[in-house]
Motif scaffolding. Structure first.
Motif, PDB file in Angstrom:
ATOM      1  N   PRO A  30       0.813  -1.207   0.000  1.00  0.00           N
ATOM      2  CA  PRO A  30       0.000   0.000   0.000  1.00  0.00           C
ATOM      3  C   PRO A  30       0.852   1.265   0.000  1.00  0.00           C
ATOM      4  CG  PRO A  30      -0.585  -1.445   1.825  1.00  0.00           C
ATOM      5  CD  PRO A  30       0.615  -2.020   1.182  1.00  0.00           C
ATOM      6  N   ARG A  31       0.452   2.229  -0.804  1.00  0.00           N
ATOM      7  CA  ARG A  31       1.170   3.501  -0.845  1.00  0.00           C
ATOM      8  C   ARG A  31       0.159   4.632  -0.990  1.00  0.00           C
ATOM      9  NH1 ARG A  31       4.302   2.919  -6.670  1.00  0.00           N
ATOM     10  NH2 ARG A  31       2.488   2.720  -7.990  1.00  0.00           N
ATOM     11  N   GLU A  32       0.659   5.854  -0.855  1.00  0.00           N
ATOM     12  CA  GLU A  32      -0.222   7.004  -0.892  1.00  0.00           C
ATOM     13  C   GLU A  32      -0.928   7.073  -2.233  1.00  0.00           C
ATOM     14  OE1 GLU A  32       1.979  10.437   0.355  1.00  0.00           O
ATOM     15  OE2 GLU A  32       0.214  11.711   0.146  1.00  0.00           O
ATOM     16  N   PRO A  56     -11.505   7.078   2.247  1.00  0.00           N
ATOM     17  CA  PRO A  56     -11.162   7.111   3.677  1.00  0.00           C
ATOM     18  C   PRO A  56     -11.625   5.873   4.441  1.00  0.00           C
ATOM     19  CG  PRO A  56     -12.914   8.664   3.171  1.00  0.00           C
ATOM     20  CD  PRO A  56     -12.442   8.136   1.872  1.00  0.00           C
ATOM     21  N   ALA A  90      -7.317  -1.976   6.491  1.00  0.00           N
ATOM     22  CA  ALA A  90      -6.325  -1.393   7.401  1.00  0.00           C
ATOM     23  C   ALA A  90      -5.572  -0.231   6.763  1.00  0.00           C
ATOM     24  CB  ALA A  90      -5.339  -2.464   7.839  1.00  0.00           C
ATOM     25  N   PHE A  91      -5.862   0.064   5.509  1.00  0.00           N
ATOM     26  CA  PHE A  91      -5.091   1.097   4.801  1.00  0.00           C
ATOM     27  C   PHE A  91      -5.979   2.179   4.199  1.00  0.00           C
ATOM     28  CE2 PHE A  91      -2.706  -2.855   4.673  1.00  0.00           C
ATOM     29  CZ  PHE A  91      -1.536  -2.465   5.277  1.00  0.00           C
ATOM     30  N   PRO A  92      -6.680   2.964   5.035  1.00  0.00           N
ATOM     31  CA  PRO A  92      -7.520   4.020   4.487  1.00  0.00           C
ATOM     32  C   PRO A  92      -6.697   5.001   3.659  1.00  0.00           C
ATOM     33  CG  PRO A  92      -7.226   4.299   6.852  1.00  0.00           C
ATOM     34  CD  PRO A  92      -6.696   2.957   6.501  1.00  0.00           C
ATOM     35  N   ASN A  93      -7.307   5.499   2.591  1.00  0.00           N
ATOM     36  CA  ASN A  93      -6.703   6.502   1.708  1.00  0.00           C
ATOM     37  C   ASN A  93      -5.492   6.000   0.927  1.00  0.00           C
ATOM     38  OD1 ASN A  93      -8.543   8.474   2.461  1.00  0.00           O
ATOM     39  ND2 ASN A  93      -7.324   9.035   4.240  1.00  0.00           N
ATOM     40  N   ALA A  94      -5.158   4.711   1.064  1.00  0.00           N
ATOM     41  CA  ALA A  94      -3.977   4.201   0.359  1.00  0.00           C
ATOM     42  C   ALA A  94      -4.418   3.420  -0.880  1.00  0.00           C
ATOM     43  CB  ALA A  94      -3.165   3.308   1.282  1.00  0.00           C
ATOM     44  N   ALA A 150       3.112 -10.037  -1.747  1.00  0.00           N
ATOM     45  CA  ALA A 150       3.310  -8.721  -1.132  1.00  0.00           C
ATOM     46  C   ALA A 150       2.841  -8.701   0.318  1.00  0.00           C
ATOM     47  CB  ALA A 150       2.579  -7.650  -1.935  1.00  0.00           C
ATOM     48  N   GLY A 151       2.228  -9.791   0.769  1.00  0.00           N
ATOM     49  CA  GLY A 151       1.782  -9.860   2.157  1.00  0.00           C
ATOM     50  C   GLY A 151       0.464  -9.163   2.416  1.00  0.00           C
ATOM     51  N   ILE A 152      -0.318  -8.951   1.370  1.00  0.00           N
ATOM     52  CA  ILE A 152      -1.641  -8.331   1.530  1.00  0.00           C
ATOM     53  C   ILE A 152      -2.579  -9.355   2.180  1.00  0.00           C
ATOM     54  CG2 ILE A 152      -3.534  -7.230   0.264  1.00  0.00           C
ATOM     55  CD1 ILE A 152      -1.005  -5.662  -0.135  1.00  0.00           C
ATOM     56  N   ASP A 153      -3.445  -8.885   3.071  1.00  0.00           N
ATOM     57  CA  ASP A 153      -4.439  -9.780   3.674  1.00  0.00           C
ATOM     58  C   ASP A 153      -5.398 -10.271   2.600  1.00  0.00           C
ATOM     59  OD1 ASP A 153      -3.679  -9.841   6.319  1.00  0.00           O
ATOM     60  OD2 ASP A 153      -4.669  -7.932   6.769  1.00  0.00           O
ATOM     61  N   MET A 154      -5.510 -11.575   2.473  1.00  0.00           N
ATOM     62  CA  MET A 154      -6.396 -12.145   1.452  1.00  0.00           C
ATOM     63  C   MET A 154      -7.176 -13.310   2.029  1.00  0.00           C
ATOM     64  SD  MET A 154      -3.751 -12.296  -1.700  1.00  0.00           S
ATOM     65  CE  MET A 154      -4.800 -12.598  -3.111  1.00  0.00           C
ATOM     66  N   LYS A 155      -8.455 -13.376   1.667  1.00  0.00           N
ATOM     67  CA  LYS A 155      -9.284 -14.490   2.102  1.00  0.00           C
ATOM     68  C   LYS A 155      -8.889 -15.769   1.385  1.00  0.00           C
ATOM     69  CE  LYS A 155     -13.718 -13.394   1.608  1.00  0.00           C
ATOM     70  NZ  LYS A 155     -15.136 -13.199   1.815  1.00  0.00           N
TER      71      LYS A 155
END
Lengths: 232, 241
Positions: free
Chosen positions: B48-50, B59, B107-111, B141-146
Motif C-alpha cells: 500500500p502507498r499514498e 477514507p 487497514a489502509f484508508p486513503n492508500a 506482497a503480504g496483503i491480507d487475502m481471504k
C-alpha cells in the motif's frame, strides 16, 4: 466434522489454505474461521500453540502503531513542526515541542533543528483511524541520524533482525563495530567504518533473506567471523 | 462435428503447459509470473502507498488498482500500440473486480495497492493469466487475502466444451475454408475462488447453450483447482530450498 489439524508447526501456508477443521482450534492473527474450517489469511508460517493457531507473516506491509520506533525522513517543514515520511502510505507529524526542549520564538527557521532530507529516529505516540500520526523524539535513544547509511528491509523481518531481546542486532554491531538503528517501518541506519558498514549491511540482508529459517544466529555468527576476520 | 481433436493435440479438459514463479520483479513489493502455453503474464504489486490523484482516495479503506498492458510485439499479427486503449481499460477493471472479493485493505484508508500486469507474450487467455499472476503477486506482497484467485478460459468450440482456449480455437470460425464456419464458438473466461468455488469473473464472447454453459463452468471450476495447486506450489517455492 472431526477436529483435525491439517498443517504442522512452521509450515509455509498461502492465503485460502485450510489449516484445521472442526471447532477445537482457535483462529488468531493472520487466520480466520470460515464455517468449520480455519483458513490462512496471508502468506506466513503456521504457529500452533495448544489449540491456538497463529500465522507469522513472511511478508507484511507496515501499519504504524502507537509505541513503534521508526526511522523517518523529514519531508516538509511546517509552522510548528515537521512532516516525516515513513516509507509507507502514511506520514507522521512531529511538533516542535516533541522535538526539542529549547525555547523557540515565533517565526524561527525550524531547519536549524531538522532540515529537509534529514533522518530522525522517533517514536509514534498517536495514530488515528484515518492514520494521522504524531511522532515524538522524547525518549531513550531517539535522535537525529547523522552520517552512516540507510537500507530498507521488509518490515515483517524486523523482529528477526533485532533477534530475541536484541541478540541478532547486537551481535552484528559488536562484530562489525558499527552502530545500528532499526526502525519498525523497515528502515535501518548503519554507521561505522565504511568497509565494516558494508559487512553489517550484508549481514542484515542475509537475515532478511533467511528470516524464515531456524538456527540463523549461528549461521550469521560464522559468516561474520569469516568476513570480519578477512577484513582485518 | 469437425473439431474432434484439438489443434495442439491436448485433451479437451486439459490446459496448455503451465509455469509459475513468484518474486520475479525484485524492486516490487510482490510479483509473480504465470505462463500458460504461449501466454505469459507478469504481475508486480506496489503498495500500500499514498494514493494519487487524491480525489480517488477512499477514507474507509484502501483501493485496489489494476493496470493491464499488452506489450507491443506480444500478440498475433500487428504491433500493439503501447499504452491504454479501450480493451486494456476494460480488462483492468474486470481484473480489479475479480480480485477485490479476496483482498482486505481495510487497514489502509486513503492508500492504494497498485497491480501492474504486463503481457509479454499473448496467445489468448490473457486476462485469466493476468488475474492468476496478480493473485500470486498480491499474496507475495503480504496483503491480507481471504483466498487466492485462479482463472481460466473455458469455451465451446464446434460442439465441444473445452478448457483453456488458445488463439486458434478462439478464432475457429474465422478460417474461411472451414465448412462449419457458422457453428458457434464461445470463449468464457472464469475466475474462481478455489476455497469456496465462488466465481468472481464471468464474461463471454460468442454464444452457447444453457446446458453447455453449465458444463463449461463445471470444467472451469475443476481446472481452476489445478491452477490453484500450481499457484500454491509457486508461492511456497519462494521460501523453500
Amino acid at each position: 466434522m472431526t477436529d483435525q489439524l491439517l498443517v504442522k508447526d512452521k509450515d509455509v501456508v498461502v492465503p485460502g489454505e485450510t489449516l484445521a477443521t472442526g471447532m477445537a482450534f482457535l483462529p488468531t492473527k493472520g487466520t480466520y474461521r470460515d464455517g468449520d474450517r480455519i483458513v490462512a489469511g496471508k502468506i506466513g508460517l503456521v504457529s500452533v500453540e495448544g489449540k491456538v493457531i497463529k500465522l507469522v507473516p513472511l511478508a507484511d506491509p507496515y501499519i504504524p502503531k502507537v509505541g513503534d520506533v521508526v526511522v523517518g525522513e523529514v519531508n516538509d517543514v511546517m509552522f510548528s513542526g515537521w512532516r516525516l515520511g515513513l516509507r509507507g502510505p502514511y506520514s507522521a507529524v512531529m511538533n516542535v515541542k516533541d522535538a526539542t526542549s529549547d525555547f523557540i520564538g515565533r517565526g524561527v527557521d525550524l531547519t536549524q533543528y531538522f532540515a529537509l532530507g534529514d533522518y530522525v529516529f522517533c517514536k509514534i505516540v498517536n495514530v488515528t483511524s484515518q492514520k494521522l500520526i504524531d511522532a515524538t523524539m522524547r525518549g531513550q535513544g531517539l535522535r537525529k541520524l547523522i552520517g552512516g547509511r540507510l537500507i530498507q528491509v521488509n518490515p515483517a523481518k524486523v523482529p528477526r533482525i533485532i533477534g530475541r531481546e536484541g541478540t541478532m542486532s547486537s551481535m552484528i554491531q559488536q562484530a562489525t563495530k558499527t552502530e545500528i538503528v532499526i526502525g519498525q517501518n523497515g528502515v535501518i541506519w548503519v554507521n561505522g567504518e565504511p568497509g565494516l558498514e558494508t559487512v553489517a549491511v550484508n549481514a542484515i540482508k542475509m537475515v532478511e533473506d533467511n528470516a524464515h529459517k531456524s538456527g540463523l544466529t549461528q549461521t550469521i555468527k560464522k559468516w561474520l567471523d569469516e568476513q570480519v576476520g578477512g577484513a582485518r | 462435428m469437425a473439431y474432434t481433436k484439438r489443434f495442439d493435440g491436448r485433451a479437451i479438459d486439459d490446459t496448455r503447459p503451465i509455469t509459475a514463479k513468484v518474486g520475479v520483479v525484485p524492486r516490487a513489493d510482490g510479483s509473480a509470473m504465470f505462463q500458460i502455453g504461449n501466454t505469459t503474464a507478469i504481475a508486480a504489486v506496489y503498495g500500500p502507498r499514498e494514493m494519487h490523484p487524491k480525489f480517488m482516495q477512499n477514507p474507509r479503506g484502501g483501493v485496489l488498482r489494476c493496470n493491464y498492458n499488452m506489450m507491443p510485439f506480444s500478440g498475433h499479427g500487428d504491433r500493439v500500440r503501447p499504452g491504454q486503449n479501450r480493451r486494456a481499460k476494460e480488462i483492468s477493471r474486470v481484473m480489479e473486480n475479480a480480485l477485490r472479493p479476496v483482498v482486505d485493505l481495510s487497514a489502509f484508508p486513503n492508500a492504494v495497492v497498485d497491480v501492474f500486469v504486463e503481457l509479454s507474450q499473448t496467445d489468448a487467455g490473457t486476462r485469466c493469466a493476468g488475474i492468476t499472476a496478480a493473485a500470486m503477486a498480491l499474496a507475495d506482497a503480504g496483503i491480507d487475502m481471504k483466498d487466492l484467485v485462479a482463472a481460466v478460459a473455458v469455451g465451446f468450440v464446434d460442439d465441444r466444451v473445452v478448457a483453456d482456449l488458445n488463439y486458434n480455437e478462439e478464432h475457429y470460425n474465422d478460417y474461411s475454408d472451414n465448412p462449419d464456419k457458422d457453428r458457434p464458438v464461445a470463449d468464457i473466461p472464469v475466475a474462481v475462488l478455489p476455497g469456496s468455488g465462488l466465481i468472481s469473473l464471468l464474461q463471454m464472447d460468442g454464444e452457447v447453450k444453457r446446458e453447455h454453459l453449465k458444463e463449461a463452468l463445471e470444467l472451469g471450476r475443476h481446472v481452476a483447482k489445478k491452477i490453484y495447486e500450481i499457484q500454491k506450489k509457486a508461492l511456497k517455492a519462494r521460501y523453500m530450498e
